[in-house]
Design a protein around this motif. Structure first.
Motif, PDB file in Angstrom:
ATOM      1  N   ALA A 159       0.423  -1.243  -0.034  1.00 30.04           N
ATOM      2  CA  ALA A 159       0.383  -0.272  -0.131  1.00 30.04           C
ATOM      3  C   ALA A 159       0.898   1.191  -0.142  1.00 30.04           C
ATOM      4  O   ALA A 159       0.432   2.742  -0.756  1.00 30.04           O
ATOM      5  CB  ALA A 159      -0.700  -0.346   1.327  1.00 30.04           C
ATOM      6  N   THR A 160       1.850   0.987   0.939  1.00 32.25           N
ATOM      7  CA  THR A 160       3.266   2.134   1.075  1.00 32.25           C
ATOM      8  C   THR A 160       4.562   1.793  -0.065  1.00 32.25           C
ATOM      9  O   THR A 160       5.266   3.507  -0.617  1.00 32.25           O
ATOM     10  CB  THR A 160       3.389   2.479   2.413  1.00 32.25           C
ATOM     11  OG1 THR A 160       4.270   1.317   2.219  1.00 32.25           O
ATOM     12  CG2 THR A 160       2.609   2.331   3.574  1.00 32.25           C
ATOM     13  N   GLY A 161       4.124   1.118  -1.141  1.00 33.37           N
ATOM     14  CA  GLY A 161       5.434   1.916  -1.867  1.00 33.37           C
ATOM     15  C   GLY A 161       6.547   1.080  -1.111  1.00 33.37           C
ATOM     16  O   GLY A 161       7.650   1.633  -2.193  1.00 33.37           O
ATOM     17  N   PRO A 212       9.347   3.082   1.647  1.00 34.01           N
ATOM     18  CA  PRO A 212       7.798   3.615   1.204  1.00 34.01           C
ATOM     19  C   PRO A 212       7.545   5.231   0.937  1.00 34.01           C
ATOM     20  O   PRO A 212       7.100   6.057   1.330  1.00 34.01           O
ATOM     21  CB  PRO A 212       6.580   3.305   2.782  1.00 34.01           C
ATOM     22  CG  PRO A 212       7.870   5.001   3.231  1.00 34.01           C
ATOM     23  CD  PRO A 212       9.260   4.425   3.436  1.00 34.01           C
ATOM     24  N   VAL A 213       7.578   4.829  -0.324  1.00 40.74           N
ATOM     25  CA  VAL A 213       7.412   5.754  -1.380  1.00 40.74           C
ATOM     26  C   VAL A 213       6.488   6.907  -1.696  1.00 40.74           C
ATOM     27  O   VAL A 213       5.907   7.986  -1.729  1.00 40.74           O
ATOM     28  CB  VAL A 213       7.755   6.150  -2.740  1.00 40.74           C
ATOM     29  CG1 VAL A 213       9.407   5.648  -3.067  1.00 40.74           C
ATOM     30  CG2 VAL A 213       7.219   4.467  -3.416  1.00 40.74           C
ATOM     31  N   LYS A 214       5.295   6.178  -1.029  1.00 41.73           N
ATOM     32  CA  LYS A 214       3.903   6.865  -1.349  1.00 41.73           C
ATOM     33  C   LYS A 214       3.568   7.012   0.320  1.00 41.73           C
ATOM     34  O   LYS A 214       2.595   8.276   0.552  1.00 41.73           O
ATOM     35  CB  LYS A 214       3.001   5.718  -0.910  1.00 41.73           C
ATOM     36  CG  LYS A 214       2.635   5.116  -2.522  1.00 41.73           C
ATOM     37  CD  LYS A 214       1.195   4.105  -3.089  1.00 41.73           C
ATOM     38  CE  LYS A 214       1.485   3.275  -4.084  1.00 41.73           C
ATOM     39  NZ  LYS A 214       0.564   2.379  -4.284  1.00 41.73           N
ATOM     40  N   MET A 215       4.050   6.951   1.083  1.00 42.31           N
ATOM     41  CA  MET A 215       4.174   7.511   3.165  1.00 42.31           C
ATOM     42  C   MET A 215       5.679   7.810   3.438  1.00 42.31           C
ATOM     43  O   MET A 215       5.860   6.883   3.984  1.00 42.31           O
ATOM     44  CB  MET A 215       3.136   6.899   3.648  1.00 42.31           C
ATOM     45  CG  MET A 215       2.731   7.083   4.992  1.00 42.31           C
ATOM     46  SD  MET A 215       1.279   6.579   5.617  1.00 42.31           S
ATOM     47  CE  MET A 215       0.228   6.159   4.701  1.00 42.31           C
ATOM     48  N   ASN A 216       6.256   8.569   2.797  1.00 44.58           N
ATOM     49  CA  ASN A 216       7.450   8.381   3.405  1.00 44.58           C
ATOM     50  C   ASN A 216       7.612   9.403   5.497  1.00 44.58           C
ATOM     51  O   ASN A 216       8.412   9.709   4.558  1.00 44.58           O
ATOM     52  CB  ASN A 216       8.685   8.836   2.530  1.00 44.58           C
ATOM     53  CG  ASN A 216      10.251   8.490   2.381  1.00 44.58           C
ATOM     54  OD1 ASN A 216      10.261   7.563   2.958  1.00 44.58           O
ATOM     55  ND2 ASN A 216      10.119   8.592   1.212  1.00 44.58           N
ATOM     56  N   ALA A 221       3.626   5.196   8.033  1.00 49.89           N
ATOM     57  CA  ALA A 221       3.687   4.397   7.202  1.00 49.89           C
ATOM     58  C   ALA A 221       3.834   2.890   8.246  1.00 49.89           C
ATOM     59  O   ALA A 221       3.051   1.862   7.835  1.00 49.89           O
ATOM     60  CB  ALA A 221       4.687   3.292   6.361  1.00 49.89           C
TER      61      ALA A 221
END
Length: 600
Positions: free
Chosen positions: A262-264, A560-564, A568
């Motif tokens: 989900a967070t990449g 976690p590229v979507k929530m750094n 996360a």
């Protein structure tokens, strides 16, 4: 005249008799000489040749021991597989009885078709095995038809009663729970050689020793009944008993994978450890590997456990260690006060700043942890000498691989306090989790010690090696070490409870009914060239119930590229800790945590 004839005839008869007897005597002498030559002179050689022609040596495989979880659930086991072979020179038509008892003739092609129907091969390919072997060697007595068939296929082939087809037992490794704890369990090669994980690290416990037997085969290639002689008995391996709860590990792996996707995140780990024993009850990695199909995991780094092998700058989760050390030395307490600026340049010239711009803040040590202030922690940490802080860090296990002996475990990086790599910046950066590296296992161990009244327990992954008689050998040392005083540990725990209650993630990681102590961390990831990349490793470490701590949960997510941010990793901590407390029926907390002031 008649009398003379009779005499001559008599002489002639005697002469023939003499010749006959002489010939017989010569024949007997030749026979005796030959017999002596065979039975005495060349007896040993001929016997050896004879036995060599009909005596077959065969390996008797020992069974590699199981790897089981703490409840006896098999994580790795051994099943018997079979290699099908044949004798090319003896591959000829034969007779056998049909269902009615009538003898029928079976051609080589028919037998090949029957075999192929079971093994999934064509009759032509099996006939080709025979013809190709004979083309290379007209006396060929051995060729492999197929390897690693299961018991059902073996029984079906054996029922065909083909006289020139044979079977060799071949133990094969299986992992009934697939990827559950797969990164921990490890795997073996196609030849059965240990390659990674516990399979490799505990090979001495589970490895078997093969035996040997010989049997005799007649001129028609058929094994002679009751001719087997065991010359060396096989020895099965022991059972490796781990501390892991496979059910919990499954849940943790699923929870980690969902949030990582989900967070990449590039990868992630979760460690669950018992506070009072140091036992690891779950170690999850993302991505995970299924030991049944290692080739499906293309990146070699994904085949091991990064919880052990990947060290990183822990960032702010490390501030709990610094705080406990300063309190233990009697130089501060949770109420001690400092002024925390956005930027701090101490007398040695280091340059420290916080993550966001702010004015001067009047913080207690508790407030420093709540706000996760680098400058504030630096002002507390500098009360200790570099040597003192280094000694505390080593007592907590920093810079040293854990006691598990897990293969390829990284010890992390902790430079000598008086060495050339410990410069002025490092002197301060190590106070808030930079300028050094740790593994997820090491950080879990740090929080275990704080939660356990300052007593660090050896990290345990293996409970022991169970022998055939049920005895458990090779049990790990379970002697704890007091690294900080009980009062210092408890004071640190109470401050971490304030972080859990008052920090910015208080609504994300809330677990009703329990007192929880936790701290987040965010640290830049290295770029592989001595600098930092744009990615961050975000983490949460904590324990519960904080008033009588039983379990540590430590979470790390890489980039976690979507929530750094630690937002996360916090949901993973909340879900895993909630499940652990529920599964093991931890008693809910009674009295609320002391309300410690953050400001002055």
């Amino acid at each position: 005249m008649a009398s003379n004839g009779t005499v001559n005839a008599s002489k002639s008869t005697k002469g023939r008799l003499t010749v006959t007897m002489l010939v017989l005597f010569i024949i007997i002498v030749i026979f005796v000489v030959k017999l002596v030559d065979i039975q005495v002179v060349r007896a040993e050689t001929l016997t050896a040749d004879s036995v060599g022609n009909r005596s077959i040596e065969k390996v008797i495989y020992g069974s590699r021991g199981d790897i089981v979880d703490a409840n006896g659930v098999v994580l790795a086991g051994t099943v018997m597989r079979y290699t099908v072979t044949l004798s090319p020179k003896n591959s000829k038509p034969f007779t056998r009885k049909d269902d009615s008892g009538k003898k029928i003739q079976v051609s080589v092609a028919d037998a090949a078709a029957e075999i192929g129907a079971i093994t999934g091969q064509s009759a032509e390919s099996i006939v080709a095995i025979i013809t190709d072997a004979l083309a290379d060697n007209p006396k060929s007595d051995y060729a492999v038809v197929i390897k690693n068939i299961d018991v059902d296929a073996f029984q079906a082939l054996d029922a065909l009663d083909v006289p020139w087809v044979y079977f060799e037992k071949s133990p094969s490794r299986v992992y009934p729970n697939g990827a559950v704890a797969g990164n921990l369990v490890g795997f073996v090669s196609a030849q059965g050689e240990a390659q990674a994980g516990l399979e490799l690290g505990s090979d001495a416990c589970i490895a078997s020793t093969n035996g040997e037997e010989t049997y005799e085969r007649g001129g028609d290639g058929v094994r002679i009944p009751d001719s087997s002689v065991t010359t060396k008995q096989p020895v099965d391996g022991g059972t490796l008993v781990t501390t892991i709860d496979s059910d919990l590990n499954y849940f943790v792996q699923q929870t980690l994978a969902e949030q990582a996707i989900a967070t990449g995140a590039k990868w992630g780990t979760v460690v669950v450890q018992e506070v009072k024993t140091g036992k690891l009850i779950a170690v999850a990695d993302y991505p995970s590997v299924d030991p049944n199909d290692v080739s499906a995991t293309t990146d070699p780094e994904d085949r091991g456990s990064r919880a052990f092998s990947a060290s990183f700058e822990p960032g702010s989760t490390f501030k709990a260690l610094t705080a406990a050390s300063v309190i233990d030395a009697g130089l501060a307490d949770p109420f001690s006060q400092i002024v925390a600026p956005y930027r701090y340049i101490p007398s040695n010239g280091a340059d420290i700043n916080d993550s966001t711009i702010h004015g001067d803040e009047n913080l207690t040590m508790t407030g420093v942890l709540i706000e996760s202030s680098n400058t504030g922690m630096s002002k507390f940490g500098e009360k200790l000498s570099a040597e003192q802080r280094y000694n505390y860090m080593t007592k907590f296990g920093i810079g040293t691989a854990s006691e598990t002996g897990f293969p390829a475990e990284d010890s992390g990086i902790l430079h000598d306090w008086d060495g050339e790599n410990w410069d002025n910046q490092t002197d301060y950066a190590t106070m808030f989790g930079q300028g050094l590296t740790t593994t997820a296992i090491q950080m879990s161990s740090v929080y275990q010690a704080i939660a356990n009244n300052g007593v660090r327990m050896p990290v345990q992954l293996v409970a022991g090696c169970q022998q055939a008689d049920g005895t458990l050998t090779e049990q790990p040392d379970a002697t704890g070490t007091q690294v900080v005083s009980s009062s210092a540990a408890n004071a640190t725990s109470e401050m971490l409870e304030m972080v859990y209650q008052k920090a910015w993630l208080k609504d994300v990681w809330n677990i009703p009914g329990y007192r929880v102590a936790a701290k987040t961390g965010t640290a830049q990831m290295p770029d592989g060239n001595g600098g930092y990349s744009k990615g961050y490793l975000v983490s949460v470490s904590g324990f519960a119930p904080a008033d009588d701590a039983e379990y540590v949960v430590s979470v790390s997510l890489a980039d976690p590229v979507k929530m750094n941010s630690s937002a996360a990793s916090a949901p993973i901590f909340q879900k895993v800790m909630s499940q652990v407390l529920k599964k093991y029926r931890a008693v809910p907390s009674g009295e609320p945590a002391p309300d410690l002031p953050a400001n002055w």
